[in-house]
Design an enzyme around this catalytic site. Sequence first.
Site, short mmCIF file in Angstrom:
data_model
loop_
_atom_site.label_atom_id
_atom_site.label_comp_id
_atom_site.label_asym_id
_atom_site.label_seq_id
_atom_site.Cartn_x
_atom_site.Cartn_y
_atom_site.Cartn_z
N ASP A 37 1.04 -1.09 0.08
CA ASP A 37 0.40 0.01 -0.06
C ASP A 37 1.18 1.42 -0.43
O ASP A 37 2.45 1.17 0.33
CB ASP A 37 -0.66 0.26 0.91
N TYR A 155 -13.10 6.18 -14.09
CA TYR A 155 -12.95 5.45 -13.13
C TYR A 155 -13.33 4.17 -14.17
O TYR A 155 -13.40 2.75 -14.14
CB TYR A 155 -14.03 5.75 -12.13
#
Length: 253
Positions: A37, A155
């Site tokens: 991450d 997106y």
Amino acid sequence: MKRFTDKSALVTGAASGIGKATAERLASEGADVVVADINLEGAAAAAQAIASAYGVRAFPIRFDAADAGDCERLVAEAVEKLGKLDIVVNNAGVMDWSRADEYPVERWQRVISINLNAVFFVSKYAVPHLLETRGNIVNMSSAASLAGVPFAAAYCAAKAGVNGLTRSMAVEYADKGVRVNAICPGGVDTPLTVTVTPMPEWLDFAKIARLSPKTGKTSAPEEIAAAVAYLASADACNVTGIALSVDGGQVAG
């Protein structure tokens, strides 16, 4: 029964939400995991909790999904720490709202880089290792890849690209024992949707509301993680190239 004993998994975007739930689920069934991450502090906390709870090896790695070089480095470090690679879960992603005609170029490119390009680059560098283990890839797509979401052009485009990439790689590597699948969640209660990218006040909610789940409920991250675990397991040994909807019937009609 632990389906992932002696398996090693790399999960991106795993400091929170679906990624964290996925790393936890794979670890609960025996897998050693890399928790990747951009938020290293969050990844480290998740990895420590996973190792403590499930008695597996769990390693945090900081990773910027927008950087192709970081994708290559991530895979190399994951293999170095884990010793091998059996499962890759491309989960890192961002959401962004904008009217299409007003979309800033830099924001468009960022969404495409993180949501689509990173899926390709991580997969590209992981494939040689997965060929050795006859492993598999699970990509996190979205219901937005199957039904247009207004004010989310980047997106939607990126996630539709993930589906195409999934099918292409699935066909390319099927005869070599590497499976590639995608999951298309609908609404999920995660930081990405609840706090990180709240809907702007100017959104036309009537256009958004038609995409509500038919079941009347959103999914928990653990429900998506369960779907990942199925596709990554031997239970799905003859499943490849699919985009599995987990969306409460959102795109069913």
